[in-house]
Design an enzyme around this catalytic site. Structure first.
Site, PDB file in Angstrom:
ATOM      1  N   GLY A  19       0.838  -1.186   0.000  1.00 42.57           N
ATOM      2  CA  GLY A  19       0.000   0.000   0.000  1.00 42.57           C
ATOM      3  C   GLY A  19       0.869   1.231   0.000  1.00 42.57           C
ATOM      4  O   GLY A  19       2.012   1.218  -0.454  1.00 42.57           O
ATOM      5  N   PHE A  21       2.365   2.702   2.344  1.00 42.21           N
ATOM      6  CA  PHE A  21       3.496   2.729   3.257  1.00 42.21           C
ATOM      7  C   PHE A  21       4.622   1.791   2.844  1.00 42.21           C
ATOM      8  O   PHE A  21       5.722   1.871   3.364  1.00 42.21           O
ATOM      9  CB  PHE A  21       3.046   2.374   4.670  1.00 42.21           C
ATOM     10  CG  PHE A  21       2.103   3.369   5.258  1.00 42.21           C
ATOM     11  CD1 PHE A  21       2.518   4.656   5.531  1.00 42.21           C
ATOM     12  CD2 PHE A  21       0.798   3.008   5.536  1.00 42.21           C
ATOM     13  CE1 PHE A  21       1.644   5.577   6.090  1.00 42.21           C
ATOM     14  CE2 PHE A  21      -0.074   3.930   6.084  1.00 42.21           C
ATOM     15  CZ  PHE A  21       0.337   5.222   6.361  1.00 42.21           C
ATOM     16  N   LYS A  41       9.730  -6.919   4.152  1.00 43.26           N
ATOM     17  CA  LYS A  41       8.872  -5.742   4.056  1.00 43.26           C
ATOM     18  C   LYS A  41       9.721  -4.548   3.644  1.00 43.26           C
ATOM     19  O   LYS A  41      10.682  -4.190   4.326  1.00 43.26           O
ATOM     20  CB  LYS A  41       8.178  -5.474   5.391  1.00 43.26           C
ATOM     21  CG  LYS A  41       7.219  -6.586   5.796  1.00 43.26           C
ATOM     22  CD  LYS A  41       6.448  -6.244   7.053  1.00 43.26           C
ATOM     23  CE  LYS A  41       5.457  -7.351   7.392  1.00 43.26           C
ATOM     24  NZ  LYS A  41       4.665  -7.024   8.602  1.00 43.26           N
ATOM     25  N   ASP A 139      -3.746  -2.508  14.335  1.00 43.20           N
ATOM     26  CA  ASP A 139      -4.443  -2.984  13.134  1.00 43.20           C
ATOM     27  C   ASP A 139      -4.865  -4.446  13.283  1.00 43.20           C
ATOM     28  O   ASP A 139      -4.618  -5.280  12.407  1.00 43.20           O
ATOM     29  CB  ASP A 139      -3.554  -2.817  11.902  1.00 43.20           C
ATOM     30  CG  ASP A 139      -4.365  -2.812  10.598  1.00 43.20           C
ATOM     31  OD1 ASP A 139      -5.604  -2.692  10.668  1.00 43.20           O
ATOM     32  OD2 ASP A 139      -3.758  -2.920   9.519  1.00 43.20           O
TER      33      ASP A 139
END
Length: 637
Positions: A19, A21, A41, A139
């Protein structure tokens, strides 16, 4: 980025998602043996000048240290590495093999209360650890909860380091590291978090909403709110007890000050729903719906389990596993006592005149991949009882000896209650060649009552030679009492030490077969693996006793098929345990509300079939994967 190598070692395999980020990739670590997979990541902090890049770098290092600490918990992915490359930041984390709870939480499959409580207990355990470190997840939602394939536990993923880094750069002029914008997912994110002021209780809210979604089948964005108070309205769409409903209502209060302040507080409340902490691991997994037996998980219903691919058979020269060493000068051969028992019924066939017979069998050893590497011809002594109607009970001679009880710290997937390891000396005894069958149960259940009535046909999976199941610890002890009265021999349940000694049969590996287990060797949930063993069949029911190879003592089905009751009450670990093989009936960290179960079952994971695995349940509890086998002490006097 597929094929790209980062930091000189992490080869990108495929794109997983992303996304604003950053992005997430599946990668292989090329510098480790077998190139294990990991998750990379790529974080993309937004900066406009070198000073904000320096702040982003500092925040990134801070978040990496936080993630490293969190990864010490078994249900949070470990941080394997973090680095910067071309002014972009990367996190390398443990890959969790499993499926997200999006697969389980479906509008067409409302969860039961029991399953929901088990889910809350599982997640709150991991979340409590994070909260104790002062970390807010921010989240929590089904997509960030992964059911780990190897053991069924829920792993809490995506603690959002990239979000903190990016937001921290936005606020660089104030040198703030706290979040001041809403980060999370609409529907699961409470009002204070949407305003950029998350609390520990914000995670409690998100988890409560997830549980309500599972109970009602309604996505959070479709749940109505009270127009005056803003509270979530959900009870009309779920069948739930007032106690659980009260807890969930408190978890999702609009005002964060009226919620449980943190996960540990919520965990204490949910734990109070269970009787004396009686939801054990076996019940949690079963209630979670991952092994049948009354609860059908949608994710399992869509899968087809097949036999594992055939593996080549490797033969080596026979060398039988060593038998336990008896103490010097001790006769380790059990002998049937020929004297009649004062409790024996008149005219019944008893223990007098029993002679030992011999039977031969093959004991098998496999390697870490489950391939047979050794097959040894063995023999064992036994005696029989004709229970009537052609039903025979076979009792195998178990020689006395000394063994190391429990699992070593190095054993894969061990639990803390399997230690500390300690030497135990066991006296000779006889043990049922098989778990008690339905035919044997029916005959003994027809004998005169000693203390309680017995259902002559309690089993779910019918078959005369299948193990009896759906029997409680109290039922099993009544069976032994009736059999003792009929035969004149002292039949009983084994002690926990006797059971493990008999299961191991002189081995020290996780299974008496070796370092792993396959569904060609035992009946368990073959959709899961242990060590490097293959997947296999998930039969979803019991099998006839003796369907699989025995151990070196000549005992069948010690791993899998049905859990087996032991005589002992539960103890949290082996601190203070007896070393003579006797029943640990008092003292230490005893819980008389529960009794021991050993051996795993047809629906359970291979890790739970290990020789050292300990389980428990209430003595009045019975289920379609719980049986037992009897033992008798027959020492020469």
């Amino acid at each position: 980025m597929s094929g790209q190598i980062l930091a000189g070692r992490y080869k990108i395999v495929k794109y997983l998602g992303g996304g604003g980020f950053g992005q997430t990739f599946l990668a292989k670590d090329t510098q480790l043996p077998d190139n294990p997979v990991c998750v990379v990541k790529q974080l993309k902090p937004q900066y406009n000048d070198p000073s904000t890049l320096q702040i982003a770098r500092r925040l990134f290092d801070t978040e990496a240290r936080v993630l490293q600490k969190l990864g010490e918990h078994d249900q949070i992915p470990r941080l394997l590495a973090h680095f910067e490359e071309n002014q972009e930041f990367y996190l390398v984390q443990q890959f969790i093999d499993g499926d997200s709870l999006c697969e389980e939480i479906q509008p067409t499959c409302k969860w039961t209360e029991e399953r929901t409580v088990a889910f809350l207990l599982d997640v709150l355990t991991a979340l409590s650890y994070a909260h104790q470190q002062g970390v807010i997840h921010r989240d929590i939602k089904p997509a960030n909860l992964i059911r780990r394939r190897q053991d069924g536990k829920i792993v809490l993923i995506d603690f959002g380091a990239v979000k903190q880094v990016s937001t921290g750069v936005v606020n660089a002029q104030q040198s703030q590291t706290s979040l001041t914008v809403g980060i999370g997912t609409p529907g699961y994110m409470p009002s204070e978090q949407a305003k950029g002021k998350p609390q520990l209780s914000s995670d409690v809210y998100a988890l409560g909403i997830t549980a309500i979604q599972a109970l009602t089948g309604i996505p959070p964005e479709r749940l109505p709110e009270d127009p005056v108070t803003g509270e979530i309205l959900w009870r009309n769409w779920a069948q739930v007890s007032p106690n659980l409903a009260t807890i969930l209502d408190k978890m999702v209060r609009y005002d964060y000050r009226q919620r449980y302040s943190s996960a540990p507080q919520a965990l204490q409340a949910v734990s109070s729903l269970t009787k004396a902490n009686s939801l054990t691991r076996r019940q949690i997994v079963k209630l979670a719906g991952f092994a049948g037996g009354g609860f059908v998980a949608s994710v399992f219903a869509r899968q087809v389990f097949t036999s594992p691919p055939s593996s080549p058979i490797v033969k080596v020269s026979p060398s039988p596993p060593p038998l336990p060493q008896a103490e010097k000068g001790v006769d380790t051969s059990p002998t049937v006592d020929t004297s009649p028992s004062p409790n024996q019924e008149k005219g019944s066939s008893g223990g007098e005149g029993k002679t030992l017979q011999t039977f031969a069998f093959d004991a098998i050893t496999v390697d870490a991949q489950g391939r047979e590497i050794n097959r040894t011809r063995r023999q064992a002594e036994y005696f029989t009882h004709d229970l009537g109607g052609g039903v025979i009970l076979e009792m195998v001679s178990i020689p006395g000896g000394t063994f190391m009880m429990g699992s070593p710290q190095t054993e894969s997937m061990r639990d803390d209650d399997e230690g500390p390891q300690h030497l135990v000396t066991v006296q000779p005894f006889f043990m049922g060649k098989y778990a008690v069958t339905q035919a044997q149960w029916k005959v003994v259940a027809a004998l005169p009552k000693v203390n309680r009535d017995l259902n002559p046909d309690p089993s779910r999976f019918k078959g005369a030679n299948r193990p009896v199941e759906n029997v409680s610890w109290e039922d099993a002890t009544e069976f032994c009492a009736r059999l003792s009265k009929k035969t004149g021999l002292d039949y009983r349940l084994p002690s926990e030490a006797e059971w493990e000694y008999a299961c191991r049969a002189g081995t020290t590996t996780p299974f008496h077969f070796g370092e792993t287990i396959t569904t060609d060797l035992a009946n368990y949930n073959g959709n899961y693996t242990y060590a490097s063993g293959p997947k296999g069949k998930y039969r979803q029911e019991t099998t006839d006793v003796g369907s699989f190879p025995p151990n070196a003592f000549g005992l069948y089905d010690m791993h899998g098929n049905v859990w087996e009751w032991c005589a002992d009450p539960w103890h949290d670990n082996y601190a203070g345990a007896p070393v003579d093989g006797s029943v640990w009936s008092s003292g230490g960290n005893e819980d008389r509300q529960s009794r021991m179960l050993r051996g795993g079952s047809w629906y359970y994971y291979p890790r739970d079939c290990r020789a050292a695995l300990r389980n428990r349940s209430e003595p009045e509890f019975g289920d379609d994967d719980v049986g037992f086998r009897a033992v008798v002490s027959l020492l020469r006097t």
